[in-house]
Design an enzyme around this catalytic site. Sequence first.
Site, PDB file in Angstrom:
ATOM      1  N   ASN B 136       0.840  -1.191   0.000  1.00 15.68           N
ATOM      2  CA  ASN B 136       0.000   0.000   0.000  1.00 15.68           C
ATOM      3  C   ASN B 136       0.880   1.248   0.000  1.00 15.68           C
ATOM      4  O   ASN B 136       1.314   1.713   1.040  1.00 15.68           O
ATOM      5  CB  ASN B 136      -0.937  -0.033   1.220  1.00 15.68           C
ATOM      6  CG  ASN B 136      -1.855   1.167   1.259  1.00 15.68           C
ATOM      7  OD1 ASN B 136      -1.625   2.169   0.589  1.00 15.68           O
ATOM      8  ND2 ASN B 136      -2.889   1.070   2.073  1.00 15.68           N
ATOM      9  N   CYS B 139      -2.367   5.232   0.155  1.00 12.99           N
ATOM     10  CA  CYS B 139      -3.303   5.988   0.978  1.00 12.99           C
ATOM     11  C   CYS B 139      -2.807   7.412   1.201  1.00 12.99           C
ATOM     12  O   CYS B 139      -1.713   7.624   1.690  1.00 12.99           O
ATOM     13  CB  CYS B 139      -3.552   5.288   2.299  1.00 12.99           C
ATOM     14  SG  CYS B 139      -4.747   3.966   2.096  1.00 12.99           S
ATOM     15  N   CYS B 386     -23.475  18.326 -27.805  1.00 11.98           N
ATOM     16  CA  CYS B 386     -24.919  18.063 -27.890  1.00 11.98           C
ATOM     17  C   CYS B 386     -25.228  16.618 -27.528  1.00 11.98           C
ATOM     18  O   CYS B 386     -26.217  16.331 -26.845  1.00 11.98           O
ATOM     19  CB  CYS B 386     -25.443  18.406 -29.280  1.00 11.98           C
ATOM     20  SG  CYS B 386     -24.570  17.603 -30.642  1.00 11.98           S
TER      21      CYS B 386
END
Lengths: 446, 433
Positions: B136, B139, B386
């Site tokens: 990790n 974070c 559009c």
Amino acid sequence: MPNSQFTPGIASGRLSDTELKENFADLHAPLEAHEALVAADRCYFCHDAPCMTACPSSIDIPLFIRQIATGTPEAAAQTIFDQNILGGMCARVCPTETLCEEVCVRETAEGKPVEIGRLQRYATDTVMESGKHPYTRADATGKKVAVVGAGPAGLSAAHRLAMKGHDVTVYDARKKAGGLNEFGIAAYKSVDSFAEREVEWLLKIGGITLETGKALGKDFTLASLQDEFDAVFLGMGLGGVNALRAEGEDKSGVADAVDFISELRQSNDLSSLSVGRNVVVIGGGMTAVDAAVQSKLLGAQNVTIAYRRDKGAMGASQYEQELATAKGVRILYNAAPKKVIGNGAVEGVEFEYTTTEGGKLKGTGETVTLEADQVFKAIGQTLSGAPEELAMDGGKIAVSEVGATSVTGIWAGGDCASGGDDLTVTAVAEGRDAAEDIHSYLMGGA
Amino acid sequence: MADLTSTFVGIKSPNPFWLASAPPTDKEYNVRRAFEAGWGGVVWKTLGSEGPPVVNVNGPRYGAIFGADRRLLGLNNIELITDRPLQTNLREIKAVKRDYPDRAVVVSLMVPCEEDAWKAILPVVEETGADGVELNFGCPHGMAERGMGSAVGQVPEYIEMVTRWCKQNTRMPVIVKLTPNITDIRKPAEAAKRGGADAVSLINTINSITSVDLDAMSPEPMIDGKGTHGGYCGPAVKPIAMNMVAEIARNAETADVPISGIGGITTWRDAAEFMALGAGNVQVCTAAMTYGFKVVQEMISGLSQWMDEKGYESTADFVGKATPNVTDWQYLNLNHVTKAVINQDDCIKCGRCYAACEDTSHQAILMSEDRVFTVDDSECVACNLCVNVCPVENCITMKTLEKGEVDERTGEKVGDYSNWTEHPNNPAVVAAE
């Protein structure tokens, strides 16, 4: 509960108090905050929105719905009231299914329009329930304006004129202000004395004196108003009722639908109101539906609306027709009244079936007789006692686009004036526009 | 019937849908429920070093933004790594893996940036029978202040160093989870590869403030009148995540590094898109946190149906198939000319295309008195706005002009492929002599 739905003749107390209370509850419950957000989320914020074009009072609907969606229903209400000071009542009584909601692009897309009427009610209720009145008066102009009729057109005009700084006196022949909002709309569309509360809220702007119980032609004349005021707005509505032109309509048990609706609206005790076991309502407009549905809700066993033309020609919208049938009212199309039958009191009505040929309605010769102990006439109202000085157009006071009559200094709007479609919302718009024109007239020379 | 089984860095799972390291995978109870619901694997919520666990705030941990009807579009969190004792987590991981041997169980790790810390934790994880580890480095809140998480992930040299330590100290596959809070995602991916990573996973959450309480004048989620930036995830981050996945997949240095795609995956289609861009499998969190574990059943049936329809027998058949079509702007065909076409039968006449084009673009949509909206080809630059604002799907489409057809806007015929590198307006172009 002395009587039941089966009690013959005209009788009161056909249903229990509980049933009556349930029957006359709010037709559409107000939206809760969460429901309002969900409903508001469906609006596409269209360019040059069809709903806004369809609204007789040109409320900026996409803007007010976006204001609800962003958590500012007070600002939404302001958007509504700027165009339509009786936006609270219009949210309740407008036939939205033939106006804004009919042209909603989500009706086109999914057959389910944004609930514009209920959202409008959510916004306007938020402000009105707070007791606050969001408008203040401009500096006093010293000008005085008379408004005849305290219905939607008159109240709308009076509010706009008071806001501009003029002093306004509103006359109404009845004992109570509100006009058809107070006397002419089904009870389940305006519960908890809403019309009365709305008038009180509207008058909070100040500068408006209300003179009830005073009628044009009886307590004052157009000439006397012209003497006393700088301008006059006429919005007295339609006082007369069309005749049935059928044999025997003077029999007892035959009444005007508008009187029945009015009596019901003013009643504090529904169980004391009488209604027939077999009720026949003759007519095809909203008044016919209001009278028929309320007869049913009061406990009549059989209620029939008889209309001389076909379904498509009926003045009451498809939605109103479905409301009637859902409440147990039978609608008989293509049936023209010929004769009211009975020995003193009504016992039935004979109709002749009709057909339309080459655009003309004609009888087929075949007849049918409906049993009836009460008959309501709902075949339209007429203007009675219009001042002779004013030019007329099709039985109504002739007015320009901004409500000016043929006489300088006199304006008219609402049901008594030419043009328009006899809707509350149209009357409000006409009163507003006339007030703007009166203001220009009064200040033009200053 | 398409075969959804997936093998990612040697880890087998019955489908490519893993739950990402996050609150849904913090406990045995949750993970068992996830496996019962059908998830192919989990990355267990990040474990820290032995010792007193971290503590979390005791006020709100999440903030959110919503779309119409309060549909959750973006979620942010200030929760830290697991706040349960290491031994408890290890015991539970072992039990779950024993009972679900066919599912992938990868363990997310975050310990201080010291070799000893990694050397200590890797063997105890290996002992649980877990299939792999995920580092990790992502974070962005809380742990980064302590020199971990994205504080490591933002420095490619640290990524390389820690990845190498791990590879030297375990036989398990090492997946490096990347933070998107960086300017060029290719740099940390390259570092991971240099360190010997078996794969990268991305994205972790994005630094964010989701809303401000205008009464308290505090960011949300608000803890006693104060807030801090949290990690943003959910459907709103998917476009950012997909670009980062594609950048790594098409980068020559990292093209061979397996990718586990993460970021706002909510439906089978989202997963297929990530995989088409080069992700070997996907990880999901917010969708499960919003709707519960059952959402995986739609992902499985949807991916399976789509693969059958397309004739893909296994996920490997389409992984990376869109990668070669991700290119630089300069190589886009400037002679590809399209024009908007409004289908009048589908048009509900809301006028949003008109408002968008008239007010903010090229005045290329015409509105008639009776609200019929049409495209003026002589003004349409084919910007697609559009199409994007129209509430009816496929009501407005883009028509491609064939070669030789005249573009009414420029008056020129559509020519062969030609890009900016060859364009006369490009000052870098050297005229061929």
